[in-house]
Scaffold this motif. Structure first.
Motif, PDB file in Angstrom:
ATOM      1  N   ALA A  26      54.726 -67.727  13.958  1.00 17.61           N
ATOM      2  CA  ALA A  26      55.825 -67.401  14.873  1.00 17.61           C
ATOM      3  C   ALA A  26      57.139 -67.979  14.354  1.00 17.61           C
ATOM      4  O   ALA A  26      58.184 -67.319  14.412  1.00 17.61           O
ATOM      5  CB  ALA A  26      55.527 -67.939  16.267  1.00 17.61           C
ATOM      6  N   LEU A  27      57.100 -69.203  13.828  1.00 19.47           N
ATOM      7  CA  LEU A  27      58.310 -69.811  13.264  1.00 19.47           C
ATOM      8  C   LEU A  27      58.853 -68.969  12.117  1.00 19.47           C
ATOM      9  O   LEU A  27      60.046 -68.650  12.076  1.00 19.47           O
ATOM     10  CB  LEU A  27      58.006 -71.228  12.769  1.00 19.47           C
ATOM     11  N   HIS A  28      57.983 -68.581  11.193  1.00 16.27           N
ATOM     12  CA  HIS A  28      58.445 -67.823  10.026  1.00 16.27           C
ATOM     13  C   HIS A  28      58.904 -66.416  10.413  1.00 16.27           C
ATOM     14  O   HIS A  28      59.882 -65.915   9.851  1.00 16.27           O
ATOM     15  CB  HIS A  28      57.360 -67.778   8.954  1.00 16.27           C
ATOM     16  N   PHE A  31      62.836 -65.206   9.733  1.00 22.99           N
ATOM     17  CA  PHE A  31      63.008 -64.014   8.912  1.00 22.99           C
ATOM     18  C   PHE A  31      63.702 -62.912   9.704  1.00 22.99           C
ATOM     19  O   PHE A  31      64.584 -62.218   9.182  1.00 22.99           O
ATOM     20  CB  PHE A  31      61.651 -63.527   8.380  1.00 22.99           C
ATOM     21  N   SER A  32      63.347 -62.752  10.970  1.00 24.61           N
ATOM     22  CA  SER A  32      63.986 -61.747  11.823  1.00 24.61           C
ATOM     23  C   SER A  32      65.463 -62.062  12.020  1.00 24.61           C
ATOM     24  O   SER A  32      66.308 -61.170  11.944  1.00 24.61           O
ATOM     25  CB  SER A  32      63.295 -61.685  13.182  1.00 24.61           C
ATOM     26  N   PHE A  33      65.771 -63.330  12.257  1.00 31.32           N
ATOM     27  CA  PHE A  33      67.179 -63.719  12.431  1.00 31.32           C
ATOM     28  C   PHE A  33      67.956 -63.461  11.145  1.00 31.32           C
ATOM     29  O   PHE A  33      69.056 -62.916  11.174  1.00 31.32           O
ATOM     30  CB  PHE A  33      67.278 -65.199  12.822  1.00 31.32           C
ATOM     31  N   CYS A  91      73.829 -50.029  15.340  1.00 33.76           N
ATOM     32  CA  CYS A  91      72.584 -49.521  15.944  1.00 33.76           C
ATOM     33  C   CYS A  91      71.361 -50.034  15.189  1.00 33.76           C
ATOM     34  O   CYS A  91      70.345 -50.376  15.805  1.00 33.76           O
ATOM     35  CB  CYS A  91      72.596 -47.999  15.975  1.00 33.76           C
ATOM     36  N   THR A  92      71.452 -50.097  13.878  1.00 34.95           N
ATOM     37  CA  THR A  92      70.339 -50.599  13.075  1.00 34.95           C
ATOM     38  C   THR A  92      70.081 -52.073  13.376  1.00 34.95           C
ATOM     39  O   THR A  92      68.928 -52.504  13.483  1.00 34.95           O
ATOM     40  CB  THR A  92      70.614 -50.404  11.572  1.00 34.95           C
ATOM     41  N   ALA A  93      71.142 -52.849  13.508  1.00 34.44           N
ATOM     42  CA  ALA A  93      70.986 -54.269  13.820  1.00 34.44           C
ATOM     43  C   ALA A  93      70.314 -54.453  15.182  1.00 34.44           C
ATOM     44  O   ALA A  93      69.414 -55.277  15.334  1.00 34.44           O
ATOM     45  CB  ALA A  93      72.337 -54.968  13.798  1.00 34.44           C
ATOM     46  N   ILE A  94      70.732 -53.666  16.163  1.00 35.96           N
ATOM     47  CA  ILE A  94      70.125 -53.757  17.489  1.00 35.96           C
ATOM     48  C   ILE A  94      68.659 -53.359  17.417  1.00 35.96           C
ATOM     49  O   ILE A  94      67.783 -54.034  17.977  1.00 35.96           O
ATOM     50  CB  ILE A  94      70.897 -52.874  18.494  1.00 35.96           C
ATOM     51  N   PHE A  95      68.362 -52.282  16.718  1.00 34.90           N
ATOM     52  CA  PHE A  95      66.985 -51.815  16.568  1.00 34.90           C
ATOM     53  C   PHE A  95      66.115 -52.873  15.896  1.00 34.90           C
ATOM     54  O   PHE A  95      64.998 -53.148  16.341  1.00 34.90           O
ATOM     55  CB  PHE A  95      66.966 -50.510  15.764  1.00 34.90           C
ATOM     56  N   MET A  96      66.617 -53.489  14.836  1.00 32.33           N
ATOM     57  CA  MET A  96      65.844 -54.511  14.133  1.00 32.33           C
ATOM     58  C   MET A  96      65.586 -55.733  15.025  1.00 32.33           C
ATOM     59  O   MET A  96      64.531 -56.331  14.970  1.00 32.33           O
ATOM     60  CB  MET A  96      66.550 -54.946  12.848  1.00 32.33           C
ATOM     61  N   ARG A  97      66.550 -56.078  15.853  1.00 36.84           N
ATOM     62  CA  ARG A  97      66.343 -57.204  16.766  1.00 36.84           C
ATOM     63  C   ARG A  97      65.266 -56.885  17.788  1.00 36.84           C
ATOM     64  O   ARG A  97      64.491 -57.759  18.180  1.00 36.84           O
ATOM     65  CB  ARG A  97      67.645 -57.563  17.480  1.00 36.84           C
ATOM     66  N   ILE A  98      65.203 -55.636  18.209  1.00 36.13           N
ATOM     67  CA  ILE A  98      64.190 -55.244  19.189  1.00 36.13           C
ATOM     68  C   ILE A  98      62.804 -55.246  18.567  1.00 36.13           C
ATOM     69  O   ILE A  98      61.859 -55.791  19.140  1.00 36.13           O
ATOM     70  CB  ILE A  98      64.525 -53.858  19.791  1.00 36.13           C
ATOM     71  N   ILE A  99      62.651 -54.668  17.375  1.00 34.97           N
ATOM     72  CA  ILE A  99      61.308 -54.578  16.794  1.00 34.97           C
ATOM     73  C   ILE A  99      60.831 -55.898  16.213  1.00 34.97           C
ATOM     74  O   ILE A  99      59.636 -56.114  16.083  1.00 34.97           O
ATOM     75  CB  ILE A  99      61.188 -53.465  15.730  1.00 34.97           C
ATOM     76  N   MET A 100      61.718 -56.773  15.842  1.00 34.32           N
ATOM     77  CA  MET A 100      61.290 -58.057  15.300  1.00 34.32           C
ATOM     78  C   MET A 100      61.059 -59.018  16.428  1.00 34.32           C
ATOM     79  O   MET A 100      60.453 -59.957  16.418  1.00 34.32           O
ATOM     80  CB  MET A 100      62.311 -58.641  14.341  1.00 34.32           C
TER      81      MET A 100
END
Length: 142
Positions: A88-90, A94-96, A133-142
């Protein structure tokens, strides 16, 4: 984790066990047996900092945990990817990092990108919206 969840995860104290015993009249009662078994499990957890709490789906962890606080890790093994704490930490860092790079990387280079690719102002605007939009999408899926 809400307060009610963390209170639910705490080991039963002697007053709780006595109250359950008193309510059910002592003797061989399934609820009393369950209370005793739960108390034994919490006592085992108190002796072994790597053992998972009774409500956990895991049996042991790769890091020391605080059993009275929902089996939260009390140490960091940075080069471990063991579940659930270190993975979870990694995933979180990585998501951030990914979201940060997607969001901020093109901005300082936008003028150079526009000149090199021969983009119009409308195309630059479209790429900026797509970037957001891509940044928002990546935050949601990660």
């Amino acid at each position: 984790m809400s307060t009610s969840e963390s209170e639910h995860m705490r080991p039963p104290d002697s007053n709780t066990v006595a109250m359950i015993t008193e309510l059910h009249g002592g003797g061989h009662d399934p609820i009393q047996e369950e209370a005793r078994q739960m108390r034994r499990q919490w006592e085992e957890c108190a002796q072994d900092p790597y053992k998972a709490g009774p409500q956990s789906k895991y049996t042991r962890y790769n890091v020391r945990v605080d059993h009275t606080n929902g089996d939260r890790s009390t140490e960091i093994k940075l080069f471990s990817t063991a579940r659930p704490h270190m993975r979870a930490l990694h995933c979180a860092w990585f998501s951030f990092f990914s979201a940060f790079m997607i969001w901020f990387a093109p901005a300082p280079l936008l003028g150079e990108i526009q000149n090199t690719l021969g983009l119009s102002k409308a195309e630059v605007w479209t790429s900026s919206i797509t970037n957001d939009c891509t940044a928002i999408f990546m935050r949601i899926i990660m």
